[in-house]
Design a protein around this motif. Structure first.
Motif, PDB file in Angstrom:
ATOM      1  N   HIS A  93       0.883  -1.118  -0.031  1.00 35.15           N
ATOM      2  CA  HIS A  93       0.000  -0.093   0.124  1.00 35.15           C
ATOM      3  C   HIS A  93       0.965   0.976  -0.123  1.00 35.15           C
ATOM      4  CE1 HIS A  93      -3.586  -2.336   1.323  1.00 35.15           C
ATOM      5  NE2 HIS A  93      -2.659  -3.129   2.061  1.00 35.15           N
ATOM      6  N   GLN A  96       0.369   4.136   2.466  1.00 37.84           N
ATOM      7  CA  GLN A  96       0.564   3.887   3.917  1.00 37.84           C
ATOM      8  C   GLN A  96       2.270   3.879   4.390  1.00 37.84           C
ATOM      9  OE1 GLN A  96      -1.123   0.042   4.869  1.00 37.84           O
ATOM     10  NE2 GLN A  96      -3.007   0.564   3.818  1.00 37.84           N
ATOM     11  N   LEU A 108      -6.222  -5.575  13.002  1.00 36.45           N
ATOM     12  CA  LEU A 108      -6.530  -5.392  11.686  1.00 36.45           C
ATOM     13  C   LEU A 108      -7.798  -4.064  11.818  1.00 36.45           C
ATOM     14  CD1 LEU A 108      -6.529  -5.280   8.435  1.00 36.45           C
ATOM     15  CD2 LEU A 108      -8.308  -6.995   8.567  1.00 36.45           C
ATOM     16  N   TRP A 111      -6.498  -0.932  13.814  1.00 35.75           N
ATOM     17  CA  TRP A 111      -5.389  -0.419  12.863  1.00 35.75           C
ATOM     18  C   TRP A 111      -5.973   0.102  11.562  1.00 35.75           C
ATOM     19  CZ3 TRP A 111      -4.114  -2.171   8.014  1.00 35.75           C
ATOM     20  CH2 TRP A 111      -2.695  -1.638   7.540  1.00 35.75           C
ATOM     21  N   LEU A 112      -6.881  -0.337  11.051  1.00 40.00           N
ATOM     22  CA  LEU A 112      -7.262   0.434   9.958  1.00 40.00           C
ATOM     23  C   LEU A 112      -8.049   1.779  10.198  1.00 40.00           C
ATOM     24  CD1 LEU A 112      -9.319  -2.579   7.772  1.00 40.00           C
ATOM     25  CD2 LEU A 112      -7.090  -1.201   6.954  1.00 40.00           C
ATOM     26  N   THR A 116      -4.718   3.685   9.325  1.00 36.45           N
ATOM     27  CA  THR A 116      -4.631   3.838   7.901  1.00 36.45           C
ATOM     28  C   THR A 116      -5.471   4.588   7.216  1.00 36.45           C
ATOM     29  OG1 THR A 116      -3.727   1.373   8.181  1.00 36.45           O
ATOM     30  CG2 THR A 116      -4.837   1.948   6.110  1.00 36.45           C
ATOM     31  N   GLU A 120      -4.848   7.489   4.518  1.00 35.24           N
ATOM     32  CA  GLU A 120      -4.972   7.525   3.114  1.00 35.24           C
ATOM     33  C   GLU A 120      -5.858   8.378   2.371  1.00 35.24           C
ATOM     34  OE1 GLU A 120      -6.577   3.633   1.633  1.00 35.24           O
ATOM     35  OE2 GLU A 120      -4.774   2.649   2.765  1.00 35.24           O
ATOM     36  N   ARG A 227     -11.121  -3.415  -1.795  1.00 32.00           N
ATOM     37  CA  ARG A 227     -10.200  -3.417  -0.779  1.00 32.00           C
ATOM     38  C   ARG A 227     -10.277  -4.750   0.030  1.00 32.00           C
ATOM     39  NH1 ARG A 227      -8.088   1.543   2.185  1.00 32.00           N
ATOM     40  NH2 ARG A 227      -6.561   0.318   3.244  1.00 32.00           N
ATOM     41  N   PHE A 228     -11.499  -4.986   0.399  1.00 31.09           N
ATOM     42  CA  PHE A 228     -11.700  -6.177   0.971  1.00 31.09           C
ATOM     43  C   PHE A 228     -13.321  -6.324   1.106  1.00 31.09           C
ATOM     44  CE2 PHE A 228     -11.292  -5.548   5.920  1.00 31.09           C
ATOM     45  CZ  PHE A 228     -11.897  -4.353   5.796  1.00 31.09           C
ATOM     46  N   HIS A 254      -7.942  -8.293  -0.354  1.00 33.47           N
ATOM     47  CA  HIS A 254      -7.627  -8.986   0.645  1.00 33.47           C
ATOM     48  C   HIS A 254      -8.463 -10.217   1.232  1.00 33.47           C
ATOM     49  CE1 HIS A 254      -6.056  -4.936   1.494  1.00 33.47           C
ATOM     50  NE2 HIS A 254      -4.999  -5.536   2.214  1.00 33.47           N
ATOM     51  N   GLU A 257      -7.636 -12.703   6.640  1.00 34.87           N
ATOM     52  CA  GLU A 257      -6.755 -11.831   7.455  1.00 34.87           C
ATOM     53  C   GLU A 257      -6.801 -12.253   8.764  1.00 34.87           C
ATOM     54  OE1 GLU A 257      -5.580  -8.063   6.243  1.00 34.87           O
ATOM     55  OE2 GLU A 257      -3.795  -7.870   7.353  1.00 34.87           O
ATOM     56  N   HIS A 293      -2.921 -12.440   2.022  1.00 32.16           N
ATOM     57  CA  HIS A 293      -3.123 -13.188   3.531  1.00 32.16           C
ATOM     58  C   HIS A 293      -3.423 -14.750   3.397  1.00 32.16           C
ATOM     59  CE1 HIS A 293      -1.990  -9.284   4.870  1.00 32.16           C
ATOM     60  NE2 HIS A 293      -2.897  -8.840   4.382  1.00 32.16           N
ATOM     61  N   SER A 318       3.815  -8.576   7.943  1.00 27.05           N
ATOM     62  CA  SER A 318       2.471  -7.895   8.505  1.00 27.05           C
ATOM     63  C   SER A 318       1.601  -8.683   9.419  1.00 27.05           C
ATOM     64  CB  SER A 318       1.666  -7.630   7.118  1.00 27.05           C
ATOM     65  OG  SER A 318       0.275  -7.126   7.570  1.00 27.05           O
ATOM     66  N   ASP A 344       3.264  -5.692   2.295  1.00 25.45           N
ATOM     67  CA  ASP A 344       1.857  -5.254   2.978  1.00 25.45           C
ATOM     68  C   ASP A 344       2.301  -4.048   3.857  1.00 25.45           C
ATOM     69  OD1 ASP A 344      -0.711  -4.754   3.216  1.00 25.45           O
ATOM     70  OD2 ASP A 344      -0.732  -6.273   5.277  1.00 25.45           O
TER      71      ASP A 344
HETATM   72  N1  GUN Z   1      -7.642  -5.213   4.933  1.00 29.61           N
HETATM   73  C1  GUN Z   1      -8.567  -3.960   4.294  1.00 29.61           C
HETATM   74  N2  GUN Z   1      -7.692  -2.989   4.176  1.00 29.61           N
HETATM   75  C2  GUN Z   1      -6.308  -3.476   4.571  1.00 29.61           C
HETATM   76  C3  GUN Z   1      -5.137  -2.804   4.583  1.00 29.61           C
HETATM   77  O1  GUN Z   1      -4.985  -1.645   4.112  1.00 29.61           O
HETATM   78  N3  GUN Z   1      -4.032  -3.746   4.917  1.00 29.61           N
HETATM   79  C4  GUN Z   1      -4.255  -4.885   5.581  1.00 29.61           C
HETATM   80  N4  GUN Z   1      -3.140  -5.548   5.752  1.00 29.61           N
HETATM   81  N5  GUN Z   1      -5.491  -5.391   5.452  1.00 29.61           N
HETATM   82  C5  GUN Z   1      -6.324  -5.047   5.025  1.00 29.61           C
END
Ligand code: GUN
Ligand code: FE
Length: 474
Positions: A93, A96, A108, A111-112, A116, A120, A227-228, A254, A257, A293, A318, A344
């Motif tokens: 990313h 980041q 996760l 943290w986002l 994050t 962003e 993104r996910f 992703h 994870e 992941h 990560s 990552d």
């Molecule tokens: N899952 C959704 N967004 C992210 C990201 O920015 N990094 C990671 N590691 N997992 C995510």
């Protein structure tokens, strides 16, 4: 091929190491690689008279200019050099990057939210800051020997296209994707379904036209980046799948994870059997998909990935840092799944694929310690195996296996020159290759020891030069 004056034509002589097969080093010494316009044109092993060979090559190519690099001699400081394929980072990313090393005790989802998304968002709006951050990421990863990389940019189109432009300018082979998040995203950093699709179509055409203006070598390519699952609507996933198919664009996302994320997916998509099925059911799982992941998968999910021929980006730095878990790489490889490595950043704190490979090796040993002795040994990854993931594995996952990842005729010269024992962390003692040609096993063992030392102790200082498509970028 007709040589051009634009790209470098090189005659390289000395030691070449790569990993065309999982677990095995291919060691070629006293070897010449002839590079014309960035492509490996000829390989000749066991050359004894280099001067005669150079004269011959020059006369065959009408005395065009060749840069000649001879690394066959041991340096006076006792160091040893070899060429190795450039690393491939299949999950990074770019925006980041300012946060690397900063993750505290988060996992996760928090943290986002905490680190994050705010960063962003900033780089989505502030293109001047984005430019300076992106330049640093590209330079840092190139310094560390990463010649191909797959980037997530931001949700913003201009910021995404800017990243692609900088990759072209700085000479890194890259996939660049606009992050898609049109559901459950924070209010300050989200988009509508319509925006997402329209902007993606523009990003694809902008990146493709940048690349064709730069020669059309596919040095930079677009990649669809939902993104996910928790943050992408079903209709957006479906539409992106169609774009992938009809415009031949790869996809990155992703998968599996962290446990909280998996619970979220279950509650948002109750109609799908599991997390992997959400992508399958919504048209996103194909041979062009890169799944980061893949830690907590069931047998059924692994089978779906294997059947679809999608690839995995294993991100062990990560996964240890934000405590996501341990990806069972051997288990995936045994199912015939393509596996590669991803930094990552900034879930991972390091821009180095060498460090990521080392961590991948250690994570495999943590898995081994929890399984029985017999099976445990099987789970361990060797240095040669993690180097395969870092090069050929990455090429397979990005569907570039005919272009990069090893030294074969017809492939692009994407490479790094490694110098071991040059006064850094890697001390080499009395390194001497026996001259007796019967001693093939002894020679192989000597090189293996050297490569092992590099994997465990090396950093960007051992990577003394880097080339992408024959252009020297370090
Ligand atoms: N899952 C959704 N967004 C992210 C990201 O920015 N990094 C990671 N590691 N997992 C995510
Ligand atoms: Fe990620």
């Amino acid at each position: 091929m007709k040589p051009s004056s634009k790209t470098k034509n090189l005659i390289l002589y000395g030691n070449f190491i790569d990993t065309p097969k999982l677990g095995k080093l291919r060691i070629r010494t006293e070897t010449i690689l002839l590079i014309i316009n960035g492509i490996i044109e000829e390989i000749e092993d066991d050359v004894c008279d280099i001067d005669t060979r150079i004269t011959d090559i020059k006369s065959r190519y009408n005395n065009i200019f060749f840069e000649i690099i001879d690394i066959s001699k041991k340096h006076s400081n006792g160091s040893v050099q070899f060429f190795f394929p450039g690393f491939i980072d299949t999950h990074c990313h770019a925006p980041q990057y300012p946060n690397i090393g900063i993750f505290g005790n988060t996992t996760l989802l928090n943290w986002l939210e905490k680190y994050t998304f705010p960063l962003e968002k900033e780089l989505s709006d502030d293109l001047i800051k984005a430019e300076s951050v992106y330049k640093k990421v590209i330079e840092k990863t190139l310094q560390n020997g990463t010649t191909t990389i797959s980037y997530y940019a931001t949700i913003n189109r201009s910021s995404t296209v800017l990243l692609a432009k900088l990759c072209l300018e700085l000479g890194q082979r890259a996939f660049v994707g606009k992050v898609c998040m049109d559901m459950n995203a924070p209010g300050y950093y989200s988009e509508s379904h319509e925006q997402c699709i329209q902007e993606n179509i523009k990003v694809i055409s902008d990146i493709r036209s940048l690349d064709s203006k730069a020669g059309g070598n596919k040095m930079v390519e677009p990649i669809l980046t939902p993104r996910f699952a928790p943050m992408v609507s079903k209709k957006t996933m479906y539409e992106l799948g169609k774009i992938s198919k009809y415009q031949c664009v790869p996809i990155q996302t992703h998968l599996s994870e962290s446990f909280n994320e998996i619970e979220m997916v279950k509650s948002i998509f109750p109609e799908s059997r599991d997390y992997t099925s959400v992508y399958y059911d919504n048209n996103l799982l194909n041979e062009r998909t890169v799944l980061a992941h893949c830690i907590h998968l069931s047998e059924d999910e692994a089978k779906m990935i294997s059947d679809s021929k999608a690839g995995v980006s294993h991100c062990p730095v990560s996964n240890s840092s934000i405590t996501s878990g341990e990806c069972r790489v051997r288990w995936l490889l045994d199912k015939g799944i393509k596996v590669s490595l991803g930094t990552d950043m900034s879930g991972g704190y390091s821009p180095s694929i060498l460090k990521t490979a080392r961590q991948g090796l250690l994570v495999s040993r943590h898995i081994a310690m929890k399984t029985s002795d017999e099976v445990g040994d099987k789970d361990k990854l060797s240095t040669n195996e993690v180097l395969f993931l870092a090069t050929v594995g990455g090429a397979e996952v990005m569907n570039l296996e005919k272009t990069v990842g090893k030294f074969n005729v017809g492939m692009s010269f994407d490479a790094q020159l490694i110098e071991v024992g040059c006064g850094t962390n890697v001390d080499v003692f009395d390194w001497q290759i026996p001259s007796n040609s019967d001693a093939k096993e002894v020679i192989t063992e000597k090189w293996q020891d050297l490569v092992d030392k590099w994997v465990f102790l090396g950093d960007d200082r051992e990577t003394t030069k880097v080339w992408v498509n024959g252009n020297q970028v370090k």
